[in-house]
Structures are given as C-alpha cells and as structure tokens.
Design an enzyme around this catalytic site. Structure first.
Site, PDB file in Angstrom:
ATOM      1  N   ASP A  67      60.782 -45.920 -64.144  1.00 41.51           N
ATOM      2  CA  ASP A  67      61.880 -45.982 -63.127  1.00 41.51           C
ATOM      3  C   ASP A  67      62.819 -47.027 -63.529  1.00 41.51           C
ATOM      4  O   ASP A  67      63.429 -47.665 -62.956  1.00 41.51           O
ATOM      5  CB  ASP A  67      61.408 -46.309 -61.583  1.00 41.51           C
ATOM      6  CG  ASP A  67      62.468 -45.572 -60.886  1.00 41.51           C
ATOM      7  OD1 ASP A  67      63.522 -45.062 -61.123  1.00 41.51           O
ATOM      8  OD2 ASP A  67      62.327 -46.117 -59.768  1.00 41.51           O
ATOM      9  N   LYS A 117      63.429 -32.420 -60.049  1.00 41.13           N
ATOM     10  CA  LYS A 117      63.499 -33.580 -58.922  1.00 41.13           C
ATOM     11  C   LYS A 117      63.903 -33.309 -57.733  1.00 41.13           C
ATOM     12  O   LYS A 117      65.093 -32.993 -57.381  1.00 41.13           O
ATOM     13  CB  LYS A 117      64.174 -34.815 -59.619  1.00 41.13           C
ATOM     14  CG  LYS A 117      64.253 -36.129 -59.031  1.00 41.13           C
ATOM     15  CD  LYS A 117      62.873 -36.867 -59.051  1.00 41.13           C
ATOM     16  CE  LYS A 117      62.886 -37.990 -58.289  1.00 41.13           C
ATOM     17  NZ  LYS A 117      63.080 -39.249 -58.759  1.00 41.13           N
ATOM     18  N   HIS A 173      65.663 -43.667 -66.065  1.00 42.52           N
ATOM     19  CA  HIS A 173      67.238 -43.169 -65.724  1.00 42.52           C
ATOM     20  C   HIS A 173      68.080 -43.673 -67.003  1.00 42.52           C
ATOM     21  O   HIS A 173      67.791 -45.016 -67.348  1.00 42.52           O
ATOM     22  CB  HIS A 173      67.672 -44.209 -64.505  1.00 42.52           C
ATOM     23  CG  HIS A 173      66.954 -43.823 -63.343  1.00 42.52           C
ATOM     24  ND1 HIS A 173      67.609 -42.670 -62.551  1.00 42.52           N
ATOM     25  CD2 HIS A 173      65.783 -43.998 -62.712  1.00 42.52           C
ATOM     26  CE1 HIS A 173      66.588 -42.500 -61.497  1.00 42.52           C
ATOM     27  NE2 HIS A 173      65.851 -43.308 -61.566  1.00 42.52           N
ATOM     28  N   HIS A 196      56.695 -43.046 -58.847  1.00 47.34           N
ATOM     29  CA  HIS A 196      57.023 -44.473 -58.539  1.00 47.34           C
ATOM     30  C   HIS A 196      56.302 -44.849 -57.293  1.00 47.34           C
ATOM     31  O   HIS A 196      56.807 -45.587 -56.216  1.00 47.34           O
ATOM     32  CB  HIS A 196      58.505 -45.095 -58.500  1.00 47.34           C
ATOM     33  CG  HIS A 196      59.551 -44.091 -58.037  1.00 47.34           C
ATOM     34  ND1 HIS A 196      59.317 -43.697 -56.658  1.00 47.34           N
ATOM     35  CD2 HIS A 196      60.721 -43.677 -58.297  1.00 47.34           C
ATOM     36  CE1 HIS A 196      60.189 -43.113 -56.360  1.00 47.34           C
ATOM     37  NE2 HIS A 196      61.196 -42.824 -57.376  1.00 47.34           N
ATOM     38  N   HIS A 198      60.627 -37.960 -55.230  1.00 48.17           N
ATOM     39  CA  HIS A 198      60.999 -39.200 -54.454  1.00 48.17           C
ATOM     40  C   HIS A 198      60.251 -39.360 -53.183  1.00 48.17           C
ATOM     41  O   HIS A 198      61.032 -38.729 -52.255  1.00 48.17           O
ATOM     42  CB  HIS A 198      62.430 -39.432 -54.648  1.00 48.17           C
ATOM     43  CG  HIS A 198      62.789 -40.998 -53.968  1.00 48.17           C
ATOM     44  ND1 HIS A 198      63.175 -42.267 -54.924  1.00 48.17           N
ATOM     45  CD2 HIS A 198      62.599 -41.501 -52.897  1.00 48.17           C
ATOM     46  CE1 HIS A 198      63.273 -43.170 -54.191  1.00 48.17           C
ATOM     47  NE2 HIS A 198      63.013 -42.992 -53.040  1.00 48.17           N
ATOM     48  N   HIS A 228      59.343 -41.212 -66.234  1.00 47.52           N
ATOM     49  CA  HIS A 228      60.628 -41.494 -65.322  1.00 47.52           C
ATOM     50  C   HIS A 228      61.434 -42.352 -65.704  1.00 47.52           C
ATOM     51  O   HIS A 228      61.050 -43.643 -65.586  1.00 47.52           O
ATOM     52  CB  HIS A 228      59.781 -41.813 -63.738  1.00 47.52           C
ATOM     53  CG  HIS A 228      60.826 -41.902 -62.821  1.00 47.52           C
ATOM     54  ND1 HIS A 228      60.529 -41.321 -61.497  1.00 47.52           N
ATOM     55  CD2 HIS A 228      61.690 -42.517 -62.721  1.00 47.52           C
ATOM     56  CE1 HIS A 228      61.664 -41.592 -60.768  1.00 47.52           C
ATOM     57  NE2 HIS A 228      62.548 -42.401 -61.349  1.00 47.52           N
TER      58      HIS A 228
HETATM   59  O1  DOR Z   1      65.469 -48.419 -57.515  1.00 48.94           O
HETATM   60  C1  DOR Z   1      65.745 -47.242 -57.938  1.00 48.94           C
HETATM   61  N1  DOR Z   1      66.882 -46.795 -58.929  1.00 48.94           N
HETATM   62  N2  DOR Z   1      65.262 -46.324 -57.177  1.00 48.94           N
HETATM   63  C2  DOR Z   1      65.570 -45.040 -57.478  1.00 48.94           C
HETATM   64  O2  DOR Z   1      64.801 -44.000 -56.933  1.00 48.94           O
HETATM   65  C3  DOR Z   1      66.756 -44.405 -58.047  1.00 48.94           C
HETATM   66  C4  DOR Z   1      67.003 -45.603 -59.160  1.00 48.94           C
HETATM   67  C5  DOR Z   1      68.414 -45.369 -59.745  1.00 48.94           C
HETATM   68  O3  DOR Z   1      69.262 -44.394 -59.989  1.00 48.94           O
HETATM   69  O4  DOR Z   1      69.152 -46.499 -59.782  1.00 48.94           O
HETATM   70 ZN    ZN Z   2      64.047 -43.217 -60.292  1.00 41.58          ZN
END
Ligand code: DOR
Ligand code: ZN
Length: 344
Positions: free
Chosen positions: A248, A100, A16, A175, A137, A14
């Site tokens: 995450d 997702k 970003h 998460h 999520h 997971h």
């Molecule tokens: O803390 C987070 N940041 N939780 C999420 O679900 C998305 C993520 C983000 O994309 O910044």
């Molecule tokens: Zn995330």
C-alpha cells in the site's frame, strides 16, 4: 547469526503508482526490488474499464527506467456502473488480475466507489465464475462508526454477507489492520486471503498521535492499538499462505501530507524490504520472509513464482529520506529504527 538471505524475487500485491510525473518519480523504487505489483486504480478519473487499464499499463511500462523489467498487474476500479461483460473482457485480456472495491468515501479518490452493494451483485457473480479476485478496502464509512472500528464492522456488516451470498468469490482483504481481520481471514477457506503492509507491522496509533501528530504515519485504514499490530506480526511471520505482502505504498507530496486536512498514505516502496527483514528478524522468523514477500501472493493469484532471486545482506542500506518529484518532495516512511538489512 544469518548475514545473508537469498529469497525468490518479491512481488507487491498492493501498490499505488499514480500517474505522470509522480509515476516516473516513484516507479524506480518498486522496480528496483519487485518483479510485479498489483496496481491500484484510484487515479483521477479512476481506471474503470479494461481499455483504461491497458493504457495505464502502457504508461507504467513507458515510465520504467532503462533496462528495468517489472510487470504491472492491473486492476479495475469497481463502481455501481461496472459492466460484468467488461470485467470478463479485462480478465480475458490477461492484463487485469483483480477488481478493486472501494466503499464510496472510504479513502483517497474513492468518491466513485460503491455505496449500494446490491448494485454490484452481477459483477461479483461474474467474478466468482471466472475466479477473478476482488481486492477489498474493508472499512465502513458510516459517520456513526468510530474510525478505529471501521474495519471490524465492515467484516460483519458487508464482507461476510457478500461472501456468503457469492459462493466461490475469491477475496483479498487489503491492508488489514486488526486482530479481528486476522482471525476472520484465518478462520475461512482458501477463497479468502489478506495483504499486510510494511508500516502496519511497525506502527501503532500512538506513533501517529502521541507526543505530537505525525502526518507521515497517517494512512487508511489508520493504524490501531498495539495488540492489533502484534496480531498482524504473528500473521505475517506465520508462513500461513493466506497472508502476503501488499505494501500500500501510497506517495503524496509533503505539501499534500502536511496540511490541516492532509492526505492518507505511507510511502514505503524504497525501504520496504529492509524494514521487513528487520521485523521478521525481530520475530525470529527470517525463514518465513520469503513466503510472505514472494510465495504466498503468487499462489493466491494463480501466477508462477518469479524465476529470479534477490539477496539481502546485513549492512546498512542507503535510502534517501525523501525522493524528489516535479511537485516537490515525497517523504519515505521512517520506521523509527536504524535499518541494517540491504538488498544487494
Ligand atoms: O493510506 C492510504 N492511501 N490508504 C488508501 O486506501 C489509499 C491510499 C492512497 O491512494 O493514497
Ligand atoms: Zn491502497
């Protein structure tokens, strides 16, 4: 005392990475340690079609440092308009490994997410048929539900009914942050798994709020009480195949974190493995680190384990407090203790 630890090369289930300049700035930290990662699709606009996922994948590969080998495992962002046929095409492309589900409004760039879960029935049926995992999520967004209860309420009101209605649907609870989620995941069959972040093994809600507000510890789902952190630690270090690492890691510039209404996300990619080794050692479970970071995830995603290995050695790593991006610095997650495991 163990001073070196050789494990299969890990994956991040997971992650970003964003796009453009931010992608270029943060990708090296992940590619330095991880062989593969499940890439979150919450860009603006979101990655909703197989074609968009393929071109996002190309941009990630193009942003890799010279000589780096890293495989982005793409996901589609589920909307109420997602076409089951496109999910099939995405699956058959071999590039897209999951879909997702963001409840609309639950987190960063989730406005296009799902409000009416009846509207995604056909997609879920399709996914159950082809065995494609749904990454969830798991938080309700109802204003009358306290933010610290949103994960537990989601399991009861949304997740469990969806799973009962869709036999065979393979789900990853993303998460997880509560003992409730640990016990739900532990009580189900192997169509259900859960990812756990690095930071939720380290911080509880006091770290965010006691003695001054710490925006860099604010993420979603928000960290809960200490008893929940301890339940997550037990799950992560248990060796149970249903629990694996999804960092995450979610970079935001400091300018966007340190605002009256700051963004959610902890940027853990640079120091995740050092922090995890510390946590697993504290729990007397260094022998379970490899299952969590490198074995359980591939098994659930039906992918081979990575051929290579990495070695961690007991010695202080050199990890910057921030990384620079074109839009300003991004602060690296501070675990609050000195690190003494480094990836060699
Ligand atoms: O803390 C987070 N940041 N939780 C999420 O679900 C998305 C993520 C983000 O994309 O910044
Ligand atoms: Zn995330």
């Amino acid at each position: 005392m163990t001073d070196t630890l050789k494990i299969r090369q890990p994956d991040d289930w997971h992650l970003h990475l964003r796009d453009g300049a931010m992608l270029k700035a943060v990708l090296p930290a992940t590619a330095a340690h991880f062989a593969r990662a499940i890439i979150m699709p919450n860009l603006v606009p979101p990655v909703v079609t197989a074609q968009q996922a393929a071109s996002y994948r190309d941009r990630i590969v193009a942003a890799l440092p010279d000589g780096a080998t890293f495989e982005p495992l793409m996901t589609l962002y589920l909307t109420e308009e997602t076409d089951p046929k496109d999910v099939l095409v995405a699956h058959q492309s071999g590039l897209v490994h999951a879909v997702k589900l963001y409840p609309a409004g639950a987190t960063t760039n989730s406005a296009s997410g799902v409000q009416n879960f009846d509207k995604i029935r056909a997609v879920l049926e399709q996914m159950a048929q082809i065995g494609m995992p749904l990454c969830v999520h798991g938080e309700v967004t109802d204003h009358d539900v306290d933010i610290f209860d949103r994960e537990a309420v989601f399991i009861d009101r949304i997740l469990d009914p969806i799973r009962k209605k869709t036999p065979g649907l393979r789900v990853v609870m993303e998460h997880i942050t509560t003992a409730d989620a640990v016990s739900y995941a532990s009580s189900q069959d192997d169509s259900l798994a859960a990812t756990i972040t690095t930071h939720h093994l380290v911080i509880n809600r006091n770290h965010i709020l006691a003695g001054g507000i710490k925006p860099h510890y604010y993420c979603l789902p928000v960290a809960k009480r200490e008893e929940h952190r301890l339940a997550l630690r037990r799950a992560a270090t248990s060796g149970d195949a249903r629990f694996f690492l999804g960092t995450d890691s979610a970079p935001h510039t400091d300018a966007n974190k340190l605002l009256p209404c700051g963004c959610a996300g902890c940027f853990t990619a640079p120091n995740t493995l050092s922090v995890l080794a510390h946590v697993f050692e504290e729990e007397g479970a260094l022998d379970k680190l490899e299952s969590f970071t490198s074995l359980n995830g591939p098994a659930f995603y039906r992918l081979p384990v990575n051929p290579g290995h990495i070695t961690l050695e007991r010695s202080p790593p050199v990890i910057p407090a921030q990384i620079e991006t074109e839009d300003g610095p991004v602060t690296v997650f501070d675990p609050g203790f000195p690190l003494h495991w480094k990836v060699t």
